[in-house]
Scaffold this motif. Structure first.
Motif, PDB file in Angstrom:
ATOM      1  N   SER A 101       0.811  -1.217   0.000  1.00  0.00           N
ATOM      2  CA  SER A 101       0.000   0.000   0.000  1.00  0.00           C
ATOM      3  C   SER A 101       0.847   1.271   0.000  1.00  0.00           C
ATOM      4  N   PRO A 102       0.868   2.028  -1.114  1.00  0.00           N
ATOM      5  CA  PRO A 102       1.566   3.317  -1.100  1.00  0.00           C
ATOM      6  C   PRO A 102       1.016   4.298  -0.066  1.00  0.00           C
ATOM      7  N   PRO A 103      -0.331   4.436   0.094  1.00  0.00           N
ATOM      8  CA  PRO A 103      -0.783   5.399   1.102  1.00  0.00           C
ATOM      9  C   PRO A 103      -0.441   4.996   2.528  1.00  0.00           C
ATOM     10  N   ASP A 104      -0.521   3.709   2.854  1.00  0.00           N
ATOM     11  CA  ASP A 104      -0.120   3.295   4.199  1.00  0.00           C
ATOM     12  C   ASP A 104       1.382   3.484   4.399  1.00  0.00           C
ATOM     13  N   GLY A 148       3.433   5.368  -6.645  1.00  0.00           N
ATOM     14  CA  GLY A 148       2.247   4.782  -6.025  1.00  0.00           C
ATOM     15  C   GLY A 148       1.024   5.678  -6.053  1.00  0.00           C
ATOM     16  N   GLY A 149      -0.133   5.026  -6.025  1.00  0.00           N
ATOM     17  CA  GLY A 149      -1.415   5.718  -6.040  1.00  0.00           C
ATOM     18  C   GLY A 149      -2.119   5.645  -4.702  1.00  0.00           C
ATOM     19  N   CYS A 150      -3.423   5.933  -4.723  1.00  0.00           N
ATOM     20  CA  CYS A 150      -4.195   6.032  -3.481  1.00  0.00           C
ATOM     21  C   CYS A 150      -5.567   5.405  -3.675  1.00  0.00           C
ATOM     22  N   HIS A 151      -6.337   5.360  -2.613  1.00  0.00           N
ATOM     23  CA  HIS A 151      -7.735   4.940  -2.653  1.00  0.00           C
ATOM     24  C   HIS A 151      -8.683   6.104  -2.381  1.00  0.00           C
ATOM     25  N   THR A 152      -8.392   6.856  -1.332  1.00  0.00           N
ATOM     26  CA  THR A 152      -9.365   7.818  -0.817  1.00  0.00           C
ATOM     27  C   THR A 152      -8.871   9.256  -0.984  1.00  0.00           C
ATOM     28  N   PRO A 153      -9.777  10.230  -0.876  1.00  0.00           N
ATOM     29  CA  PRO A 153      -9.363  11.630  -1.071  1.00  0.00           C
ATOM     30  C   PRO A 153      -8.243  12.077  -0.142  1.00  0.00           C
ATOM     31  N   ARG A 156      -4.316  11.514  -0.804  1.00  0.00           N
ATOM     32  CA  ARG A 156      -3.499  12.378  -1.662  1.00  0.00           C
ATOM     33  C   ARG A 156      -2.650  13.330  -0.833  1.00  0.00           C
ATOM     34  N   TRP A 157      -3.217  13.837   0.252  1.00  0.00           N
ATOM     35  CA  TRP A 157      -2.478  14.804   1.055  1.00  0.00           C
ATOM     36  C   TRP A 157      -1.483  14.104   1.975  1.00  0.00           C
ATOM     37  N   VAL A 158      -1.762  12.840   2.335  1.00  0.00           N
ATOM     38  CA  VAL A 158      -0.769  12.044   3.050  1.00  0.00           C
ATOM     39  C   VAL A 158       0.437  11.810   2.136  1.00  0.00           C
ATOM     40  N   LEU A 159       0.165  11.513   0.878  1.00  0.00           N
ATOM     41  CA  LEU A 159       1.242  11.281  -0.088  1.00  0.00           C
ATOM     42  C   LEU A 159       2.065  12.544  -0.320  1.00  0.00           C
ATOM     43  N   THR A 160       1.413  13.717  -0.447  1.00  0.00           N
ATOM     44  CA  THR A 160       2.182  14.942  -0.686  1.00  0.00           C
ATOM     45  C   THR A 160       3.050  15.277   0.523  1.00  0.00           C
ATOM     46  N   ALA A 161       2.539  15.047   1.726  1.00  0.00           N
ATOM     47  CA  ALA A 161       3.350  15.293   2.918  1.00  0.00           C
ATOM     48  C   ALA A 161       4.548  14.354   2.961  1.00  0.00           C
ATOM     49  N   ALA A 162       4.320  13.068   2.665  1.00  0.00           N
ATOM     50  CA  ALA A 162       5.416  12.100   2.661  1.00  0.00           C
ATOM     51  C   ALA A 162       6.453  12.455   1.598  1.00  0.00           C
ATOM     52  N   LEU A 163       5.988  12.855   0.424  1.00  0.00           N
ATOM     53  CA  LEU A 163       6.909  13.252  -0.642  1.00  0.00           C
ATOM     54  C   LEU A 163       7.737  14.464  -0.216  1.00  0.00           C
ATOM     55  N   SER A 353     -13.033   2.405  -3.697  1.00  0.00           N
ATOM     56  CA  SER A 353     -13.283   3.642  -2.972  1.00  0.00           C
ATOM     57  C   SER A 353     -14.739   4.017  -3.184  1.00  0.00           C
ATOM     58  N   ARG A 354     -15.083   5.285  -2.909  1.00  0.00           N
ATOM     59  CA  ARG A 354     -16.429   5.798  -3.134  1.00  0.00           C
ATOM     60  C   ARG A 354     -16.327   7.163  -3.778  1.00  0.00           C
ATOM     61  N   LEU A 355     -17.376   7.550  -4.479  1.00  0.00           N
ATOM     62  CA  LEU A 355     -17.397   8.877  -5.090  1.00  0.00           C
ATOM     63  C   LEU A 355     -17.736   9.972  -4.085  1.00  0.00           C
ATOM     64  N   HIS A 356     -18.326   9.612  -2.964  1.00  0.00           N
ATOM     65  CA  HIS A 356     -18.670  10.565  -1.903  1.00  0.00           C
ATOM     66  C   HIS A 356     -19.521  11.717  -2.452  1.00  0.00           C
ATOM     67  N   THR A 357     -20.616  11.348  -3.106  1.00  0.00           N
ATOM     68  CA  THR A 357     -21.493  12.386  -3.663  1.00  0.00           C
ATOM     69  C   THR A 357     -22.198  13.194  -2.570  1.00  0.00           C
ATOM     70  N   GLU A 358     -22.102  12.761  -1.329  1.00  0.00           N
ATOM     71  CA  GLU A 358     -22.679  13.536  -0.223  1.00  0.00           C
ATOM     72  C   GLU A 358     -21.802  14.730   0.160  1.00  0.00           C
ATOM     73  N   PHE A 359     -20.639  14.848  -0.452  1.00  0.00           N
ATOM     74  CA  PHE A 359     -19.720  15.961  -0.173  1.00  0.00           C
ATOM     75  C   PHE A 359     -20.446  17.304  -0.275  1.00  0.00           C
ATOM     76  N   GLY A 360     -20.313  18.113   0.759  1.00  0.00           N
ATOM     77  CA  GLY A 360     -20.916  19.440   0.758  1.00  0.00           C
ATOM     78  C   GLY A 360     -22.380  19.486   1.129  1.00  0.00           C
ATOM     79  N   ALA A 361     -22.960  18.344   1.530  1.00  0.00           N
ATOM     80  CA  ALA A 361     -24.369  18.345   1.932  1.00  0.00           C
ATOM     81  C   ALA A 361     -24.526  19.152   3.219  1.00  0.00           C
ATOM     82  N   PRO A 362     -25.632  19.891   3.349  1.00  0.00           N
ATOM     83  CA  PRO A 362     -25.792  20.759   4.528  1.00  0.00           C
ATOM     84  C   PRO A 362     -25.999  19.975   5.817  1.00  0.00           C
ATOM     85  N   VAL A 363     -25.453  20.530   6.888  1.00  0.00           N
ATOM     86  CA  VAL A 363     -25.583  19.987   8.235  1.00  0.00           C
ATOM     87  C   VAL A 363     -25.884  21.148   9.173  1.00  0.00           C
TER      88      VAL A 363
END
Length: 583
Positions: A101-104, A148-153, A156-163, A353-363
């Motif tokens: 696992s690249p992200p792990d 290496g690639g990733c699974h979840t959104p 990507r930021w874990v990878l950029t920090a590691a890089l 993974s998932r598309l997470h279409t609920e992103f930005g839904a009001p709470v």
């Protein structure tokens, strides 16, 4: 606070040594066994997390384990273990989830790079063997993170920090180019500070701290802006007892208990960077809750030892908001973004993974006294209410239309409450035009899965809409649930309560394990000195549960069975202490 970080870290040193595998014939020799599985993993929450605890103790003059040679020996064994269990391609494999696992690996790198820097700064020659193996692990991870690639959104930021950390270690400019490729995808954070995964318990904090590192290491100060937005949002997602709101998470923290300790390091870094009093208040809340040093990338003491200025911060905390009524993402144009999804070309499919279409839904969030309310869209539950020790963890509607739970899609703020609606559509699919059929359709066997189902014409499309009105009352809330579907649909309205409390009153009968039919009358749920009282029960059909809608076994659930059309009102009254009555 620093003294508490040291004390907590020291308190976990022995628990780590107790779980270290010291059998030299074991394939896991030197690793620290996971208490649940008994297996040692070379991961950021496993052996590496304990290595950070030990490393911080060994080099910190304020620790009772400072320069403890027996502990140093154990650190050497664990450092050798992680190198042995690193694959030839530079990755690691958490055996319970992702292989090679690249992200792990990136999670591991972010933590180990900080630990290496801490050990490297400390002038003690005895550390050389452990430092050598940690550096070896980091250098061997470079090829994996360059490709290496990733699974979840958040990955990507874990990878950029590691890089970024690896670039600082090696000077390899290809690492910057790879990080820039990830950053070119843009930042997935709404104007109100919500990340894609809506994970207040885990992955908000991950995205925050990883983007902080990325900004600092790669010289992108603009990346701190979404971190600021998320931290400000989190100030409104905390219950009176310090627990974080996880009722609508898109990840594994959903419905579980988390506190603000996971935000301690990034809040400290941002409070010092911005001289921000609200962030300092989050630091204080995180420190109060801290009872474990955390996974290695987010170990607060490790961060404090690397950044001594955090120990001497002069930024005074303000008071966190404790009386408010807000809607998060109320102005986010989510429908416009969703309308563009077809043009993305993925056909609504994403792998592993998932598309997470609920992103930005009001709470919506409200707090007053010891009463805390969450009104949610695009999740199985639309309402949660905590009143002191009495906890109504969720209210849900399920039906046989889909079948399963009905998610509320829209939220409108009213003068004294909220209007929600959830709409489902379900149709049937006609024959595929002869000229568009594949060759396999005319063969002796025509498998269903080879037919182009996307070309079928939709017939007899049906719609089902549920409307919810939530209105504040002087003694609590009024909940009205209605559906005017004329056809008979079996529906279940469920009220999920915490396990710490008991019911009294009302007409109730056993249903499935952990659930009861609420047939009529007034039911009171009591916990400690607090209670929540409801009326409005009914039983118009005998289904114990709706297919596709399961209830948590460690909670207590009341189910109300109704048939369409229905228009049911439930009065939810609260005990007088706290909430709107304020004592």
């Amino acid at each position: 606070m620093y003294e508490k970080l040291v004390a907590v870290n020291d308190g976990w040193v022995k628990r780590g040594t107790d779980n270290q595998i010291m059998d030299s014939q074991s394939r896991f020799y030197g690793g620290v066994a996971d208490p649940d599985s008994g297996i040692a993993w070379p991961t950021h929450t496993g052996t590496l997390a304990v290595m950070a605890i030990w490393g911080c103790a060994l080099v910190n003059t304020d620790s009772r384990y400072y320069h403890d040679e027996s502990l140093l020996y154990r650190l050497e064994l664990s450092a050798a273990f992680i190198v042995r269990h690193q694959h030839a391609d530079g990755t690691v494999s958490p055996g319970w989830t992702n292989m090679h696992s690249p992200p792990d690996t990136a999670f591991a790198v972010v933590g180990l790079a900080q630990l290496y820097e801490l050990l490297e700064k400390h002038e003690w020659a005895a550390l050389e063997t452990a430092r050598m193996n940690i550096r070896r692990f980091l250098e061997q991870s470079v090829p994996a993170l360059l490709t290496g690639g990733c699974h979840t959104p958040n990955h990507r930021w874990v990878l950029t920090a590691a890089l970024g950390f690896l670039h600082r270690l090696t000077g390899n400019k290809d690492l910057i180019a790879r990080a820039d490729a990830w950053l070119a995808e843009g930042i997935d954070c709404t104007e109100d500070g919500e990340w894609t995964e809506r994970s207040n318990g885990i992955y908000n904090g991950v995205s925050d701290v990883m983007l902080y590192h990325t900004a600092e290491l790669l010289g992108h100060p603009e990346l701190l802006e979404p971190v600021r937005r998320n931290l400000r949002m989190m100030a409104y997602l905390i219950h009176p007892d310090g627990e974080v709101v996880t009722d609508y998470s898109g990840r594994q923290d959903f419905g579980h208990k988390y506190d603000m300790s996971g935000y301690l390091l990034v809040s400290s870094l941002m409070a010092e960077h911005d001289k921000d009093h609200l962030f300092a208040a989050l630091v204080r809340l995180g420190a109060e809750a801290l009872d474990h040093p955390g996974a290695i990338p987010n170990n607060a003491l490790l961060g404090f030892l690397l950044h001594p200025k955090l120990r001497d911060s002069k930024v005074e905390p303000c008071s966190l908001p404790d009386c408010y009524r807000i809607v998060i993402n109320g102005q986010f144009n989510r429908k416009d973004y969703l309308s563009q999804m077809e043009s993305a070309g993925h056909g609504g499919q994403i792998y592993h993974s998932r598309l997470h279409t609920e992103f930005g839904a009001p709470v919506a969030r409200q707090r007053e006294g010891k009463t805390s309310v969450t009104v949610m869209t695009e999740t199985n539950s639309f309402f949660a209410l905590r009143h002191g020790e009495a906890k109504l963890l969720g209210v849900q509607v399920s039906s046989t239309f889909e079948p399963g739970f009905i998610k509320m899609n829209d939220l409108e703020q009213l003068g004294n409450g909220y209007l929600l609606s959830g709409t489902e559509a379900k149709g049937y699919y006609g024959p595929i035009a002869r000229e568009r059929l594949p060759e396999s359709a005319g063969a002796q066997v025509s498998p269903w899965y080879l037919l182009p189902h996307q070309l079928r014409e939709v017939t007899h499309l049906q719609q089902h809409q549920v409307q919810i009105e939530l209105t504040e009352a002087e003694d609590g809330w009024k909940l009205r649930v209605k559906c005017d579907k004329p056809d008979v649909l079996m529906t279940q309205i469920s009220f999920i309560f915490g396990k710490d409390g008991q019911f009294s009153g009302g007409e109730r009968a056993p249903a499935e394990t952990g659930t009861e039919f609420w047939q009529d009358g007034t039911v009171r749920f009591s916990a400690g000195d607090d209670w929540i009282e409801l009326d409005g029960g009914a039983q118009e059909h005998g289904m114990k549960s709706i297919r596709g809608a399961s209830y948590p076994s460690d909670c207590q659930t009341l189910v109300v069975n109704v048939l369409t059309p229905y228009d049911r009102t439930f009065n939810i009254r609260l005990s007088p202490a706290g909430g709107r009555n304020g004592q």
